[in-house]
Design a protein around this motif. Structure first.
Motif, PDB file in Angstrom:
ATOM      1  N   ILE A 116       0.813  -1.274  -0.077  1.00 18.14           N
ATOM      2  CA  ILE A 116       0.183  -0.056   0.167  1.00 18.14           C
ATOM      3  C   ILE A 116       0.747   1.329   0.061  1.00 18.14           C
ATOM      4  CG2 ILE A 116      -1.893   1.296   1.019  1.00 18.14           C
ATOM      5  CD1 ILE A 116      -2.597  -1.435   2.811  1.00 18.14           C
ATOM      6  N   PRO A 117       0.923   1.998  -1.219  1.00 19.78           N
ATOM      7  CA  PRO A 117       0.339   1.670  -2.542  1.00 19.78           C
ATOM      8  C   PRO A 117       1.305   1.152  -3.342  1.00 19.78           C
ATOM      9  CG  PRO A 117       0.954   3.801  -2.865  1.00 19.78           C
ATOM     10  CD  PRO A 117       1.491   3.331  -1.251  1.00 19.78           C
ATOM     11  N   GLU A 118       0.935   0.549  -4.623  1.00 24.56           N
ATOM     12  CA  GLU A 118       1.841   0.295  -5.821  1.00 24.56           C
ATOM     13  C   GLU A 118       1.487   1.247  -6.856  1.00 24.56           C
ATOM     14  OE1 GLU A 118       2.700  -3.675  -6.938  1.00 24.56           O
ATOM     15  OE2 GLU A 118       0.878  -4.000  -6.193  1.00 24.56           O
ATOM     16  N   VAL A 119       2.347   1.608  -7.601  1.00 23.67           N
ATOM     17  CA  VAL A 119       1.893   2.362  -8.603  1.00 23.67           C
ATOM     18  C   VAL A 119       1.721   1.876 -10.168  1.00 23.67           C
ATOM     19  CG1 VAL A 119       2.626   4.366 -10.182  1.00 23.67           C
ATOM     20  CG2 VAL A 119       3.574   4.265  -7.804  1.00 23.67           C
ATOM     21  N   ASP A 172      -2.166  -5.322 -20.401  1.00 21.98           N
ATOM     22  CA  ASP A 172      -1.916  -3.886 -20.675  1.00 21.98           C
ATOM     23  C   ASP A 172      -1.484  -3.247 -19.434  1.00 21.98           C
ATOM     24  OD1 ASP A 172      -2.760  -4.245 -23.216  1.00 21.98           O
ATOM     25  OD2 ASP A 172      -4.860  -3.436 -22.760  1.00 21.98           O
ATOM     26  N   PHE A 173      -1.225  -3.850 -18.240  1.00 24.19           N
ATOM     27  CA  PHE A 173      -1.219  -3.214 -16.930  1.00 24.19           C
ATOM     28  C   PHE A 173       0.170  -3.645 -16.193  1.00 24.19           C
ATOM     29  CE2 PHE A 173      -5.670  -2.752 -17.785  1.00 24.19           C
ATOM     30  CZ  PHE A 173      -5.784  -1.327 -17.417  1.00 24.19           C
ATOM     31  N   GLY A 174       0.799  -3.010 -15.698  1.00 28.84           N
ATOM     32  CA  GLY A 174       2.148  -3.136 -14.960  1.00 28.84           C
ATOM     33  C   GLY A 174       2.061  -2.513 -13.824  1.00 28.84           C
ATOM     34  N   ALA A 175       3.136  -2.755 -12.840  1.00 25.50           N
ATOM     35  CA  ALA A 175       3.351  -1.907 -11.556  1.00 25.50           C
ATOM     36  C   ALA A 175       4.680  -1.684 -10.930  1.00 25.50           C
ATOM     37  CB  ALA A 175       2.382  -2.844 -10.396  1.00 25.50           C
ATOM     38  N   PHE A 176       4.981  -0.893 -10.290  1.00 28.04           N
ATOM     39  CA  PHE A 176       6.222  -0.731  -9.827  1.00 28.04           C
ATOM     40  C   PHE A 176       5.868   0.057  -8.389  1.00 28.04           C
ATOM     41  CE2 PHE A 176       5.132   3.067 -12.530  1.00 28.04           C
ATOM     42  CZ  PHE A 176       5.434   4.221 -11.743  1.00 28.04           C
ATOM     43  N   LEU A 177       6.956   0.316  -7.514  1.00 31.28           N
ATOM     44  CA  LEU A 177       6.705   0.931  -6.373  1.00 31.28           C
ATOM     45  C   LEU A 177       6.888   2.315  -6.390  1.00 31.28           C
ATOM     46  CD1 LEU A 177       8.616  -1.968  -4.072  1.00 31.28           C
ATOM     47  CD2 LEU A 177       6.119  -1.591  -4.779  1.00 31.28           C
ATOM     48  N   THR A 178       6.530   2.993  -5.483  1.00 27.72           N
ATOM     49  CA  THR A 178       6.751   4.494  -5.436  1.00 27.72           C
ATOM     50  C   THR A 178       8.382   4.782  -5.277  1.00 27.72           C
ATOM     51  OG1 THR A 178       4.868   4.760  -3.910  1.00 27.72           O
ATOM     52  CG2 THR A 178       6.434   6.781  -4.025  1.00 27.72           C
ATOM     53  N   PRO A 179       8.679   5.488  -6.275  1.00 29.33           N
ATOM     54  CA  PRO A 179      10.240   5.514  -6.485  1.00 29.33           C
ATOM     55  C   PRO A 179      10.955   6.418  -5.217  1.00 29.33           C
ATOM     56  CG  PRO A 179       8.965   6.084  -8.553  1.00 29.33           C
ATOM     57  CD  PRO A 179       8.200   6.191  -7.564  1.00 29.33           C
ATOM     58  N   THR A 180      11.950   5.968  -5.089  1.00 29.07           N
ATOM     59  CA  THR A 180      12.959   6.899  -3.982  1.00 29.07           C
ATOM     60  C   THR A 180      13.782   7.810  -4.880  1.00 29.07           C
ATOM     61  OG1 THR A 180      14.427   5.220  -4.145  1.00 29.07           O
ATOM     62  CG2 THR A 180      12.733   4.940  -2.333  1.00 29.07           C
ATOM     63  N   GLU A 181      14.634   8.657  -3.877  1.00 28.69           N
ATOM     64  CA  GLU A 181      15.570   9.766  -4.785  1.00 28.69           C
ATOM     65  C   GLU A 181      16.673   8.674  -5.480  1.00 28.69           C
ATOM     66  OE1 GLU A 181      15.638  12.760  -5.011  1.00 28.69           O
ATOM     67  OE2 GLU A 181      13.598  13.361  -4.167  1.00 28.69           O
ATOM     68  N   SER A 190       3.437  -8.455  -8.707  1.00 28.68           N
ATOM     69  CA  SER A 190       3.335  -7.741  -7.441  1.00 28.68           C
ATOM     70  C   SER A 190       3.762  -8.709  -6.481  1.00 28.68           C
ATOM     71  CB  SER A 190       2.127  -7.180  -7.379  1.00 28.68           C
ATOM     72  OG  SER A 190       1.670  -6.257  -8.498  1.00 28.68           O
ATOM     73  N   TYR A 191       3.080  -9.843  -6.390  1.00 27.01           N
ATOM     74  CA  TYR A 191       3.465 -10.820  -5.320  1.00 27.01           C
ATOM     75  C   TYR A 191       4.927 -11.273  -4.727  1.00 27.01           C
ATOM     76  CZ  TYR A 191       2.092 -15.037  -2.218  1.00 27.01           C
ATOM     77  OH  TYR A 191       2.369 -15.816  -1.439  1.00 27.01           O
ATOM     78  N   SER A 192       5.801 -11.182  -5.880  1.00 25.14           N
ATOM     79  CA  SER A 192       6.921 -11.324  -5.771  1.00 25.14           C
ATOM     80  C   SER A 192       7.851 -10.283  -4.795  1.00 25.14           C
ATOM     81  CB  SER A 192       7.723 -11.104  -7.290  1.00 25.14           C
ATOM     82  OG  SER A 192       7.917 -10.096  -8.063  1.00 25.14           O
ATOM     83  N   TYR A 193       7.241  -9.121  -4.738  1.00 25.02           N
ATOM     84  CA  TYR A 193       7.879  -8.302  -3.813  1.00 25.02           C
ATOM     85  C   TYR A 193       7.623  -8.930  -2.180  1.00 25.02           C
ATOM     86  CZ  TYR A 193       7.881  -4.416  -7.370  1.00 25.02           C
ATOM     87  OH  TYR A 193       8.248  -3.643  -8.394  1.00 25.02           O
ATOM     88  N   VAL A 194       6.348  -9.406  -2.248  1.00 23.14           N
ATOM     89  CA  VAL A 194       6.380 -10.153  -0.970  1.00 23.14           C
ATOM     90  C   VAL A 194       7.117 -11.236  -0.604  1.00 23.14           C
ATOM     91  CG1 VAL A 194       4.311 -11.435   0.427  1.00 23.14           C
ATOM     92  CG2 VAL A 194       3.755  -9.386  -1.071  1.00 23.14           C
ATOM     93  N   THR A 195       7.365 -12.072  -1.580  1.00 20.89           N
ATOM     94  CA  THR A 195       8.188 -13.444  -1.328  1.00 20.89           C
ATOM     95  C   THR A 195       9.690 -12.937  -1.523  1.00 20.89           C
ATOM     96  OG1 THR A 195       7.970 -13.876  -3.657  1.00 20.89           O
ATOM     97  CG2 THR A 195       6.486 -14.774  -2.290  1.00 20.89           C
TER      98      THR A 195
END
Length: 423
Positions: free
Chosen positions: A140-143, A282-291, A363-368
């Protein structure tokens, strides 16, 4: 299932009336009759709850469970109303444990049972005790982003740094595409950009920040928090959200994004349950980018039901709660319809018989994976959960900050609200 994620929103008002009347036959009457506070959404319908309750009842001979449907998006507030009128339910789905455990209203689960069944036994523990089984998790959240619109704007890859993210927003806007969808009409949805930025920039650098806030060692008005909020204000000023974003309801924001009206959508991973199956690729996801491009996962371990410390039949209440929490059929519905990441031990996605999209698996791969996971800001159910009432104050502040340059003033109000709540 998490307290205010869209497993909490979009409640059916008509059904809520039935739930309210059910409360009158509630806790304390004995005879194996238990009351169970739930909620309903387009994904977790009345049929889902009725079926899941009936299945769990079969595993606990002699128990009858009466469903109460929360009439608003705030189950914690409704549970408090029921408690004040002497109708506190025997079982409560996906509430915030800290709100009730401190008042002695909840019964903790047996730690051996928790350890035996879940991947992160202490994932949502509060002061060392587990009040809701850690059945699932969310990011919470993904982009989320529309690959076709990215291609139209000549964007070849998802951004990794904040500067790249801002460049992506600029390219989308230049191509005549609204960069970021915002369901600003619902406070929890309006908060998503800030949740992402604060989780990445503040908790990503200091995972203990919320604990330090309890100790009075840090404040919302500190420079690092103000700098994070300034990023959000920059997005607003540059016109990276749609016109009239504060008037867009959460349900409409899903439709806007999935129909291709906007390039990106910052939302909890429960959105995965709304990805259109006919064009999911058509959809992908990434995490809120850091500096610096480092990966920070804003993580929240959710769970199933809490058990009232005042139930007249703790043995049957516990048996029902354990049976419901381990039922594979419930997980299938939560994974496919609500985008939940399952957290049962010794299970793979295939074991649940689910049909999920590539973006879900990515997305689930971020969890594992082993990575930097921090509590999602304002969404934790463990020791990083905010004081009672602060989540709503934070969500409301997010709406206010959309149109106000008084960042320090708004953050000072959050500090005052926090201090008042923890006196």
């Amino acid at each position: 299932m998490r307290r205010k994620r869209p497993t909490v929103v979009c409640l059916a008002a008509a059904l809520a009336l039935t739930g309210c009347s059910a409360a009158s036959t509630g806790s304390g009457k004995g005879g194996g009759s238990l009351t169970y506070l739930t909620f309903e959404t387009p994904s977790l319908t009345a049929k889902f709850w009725d079926t899941s309750i009936a299945d769990a009842e079969k595993k606990v001979p002699g128990v009858t469970v009466k469903k109460i449907v929360a009439p608003s998006t705030d189950r914690d507030a409704y549970a408090k109303q029921l408690q004040a009128s002497g109708q506190f339910p025997d079982l409560l789905q996906s509430i915030t444990p800290s709100t009730f455990a401190t008042a002695g209203l909840l019964r903790p689960y047996d730690q051996k049972w928790v350890d035996a069944n879940f991947l992160l036994p202490q994932g949502n523990a509060y002061k060392g005790k587990v009040y809701i089984p850690p059945t699932n998790s969310q990011i919470i959240p993904e982009v989320f982003y529309n690959k076709k619109l990215f291609a139209k704007a000549h964007i070849s890859a998802a951004p990794k740094t904040w500067s790249q993210f801002m460049a992506v927003c600029a390219k989308l806007k230049a191509a005549g595409i609204t960069p970021v969808e915002l369901g600003g009409g619902d406070p929890f949805a309006a908060s998503m950009p800030l949740v992402g930025i604060l989780s990445a920039d503040v908790l990503g650098k200091d995972p203990s920040w919320l604990q330090k806030r309890y100790a009075g060692k840090v404040h919302f008005t500190d420079a690092n928090v103000r700098a994070a909020v300034a990023k959000y204000r920059t997005m607003v000023k540059k016109g990276y959200f749609e016109d009239g974003a504060l008037g867009v309801k959460y349900a409409d924001s899903i439709t806007d994004f999935t129909s291709g009206k906007t390039g990106m959508y910052m939302m909890g991973s429960w959105f995965l349950g709304s990805v259109p199956k006919d064009h999911a690729d058509d959809f992908g996801a990434f995490l809120t980018p850091t500096e610096d491009g480092s990966l920070v996962v804003p993580f929240s371990v959710g769970g199933s039901m809490a058990i009232s410390a005042r139930t007249s039949d703790p043995a049957k209440a516990t048996a029902f709660a354990e049976a419901w929490s381990l039922d594979p059929g419930n997980y299938k519905a939560l994974i496919e319809g609500d985008g939940a990441f399952p957290m049962l031990k010794n299970k793979t996605l295939d074991d649940y018989g689910v049909n999920v999209t590539k973006v879900f698996k990515d997305s689930y791969s971020y969890v594992t994976q082993k990575n930097r996971k921090v509590s999602s800001f304002g969404w934790a159910t463990n020791d990083d959960s905010m004081p009672s009432g602060l989540n709503n104050a934070f969500y409301s502040a997010s709406q206010a900050l959309f149109s106000s340059d008084d960042v320090e003033g708004r953050l000072a109000k959050l500090d005052a609200a926090w201090d008042s709540a923890t006196k």
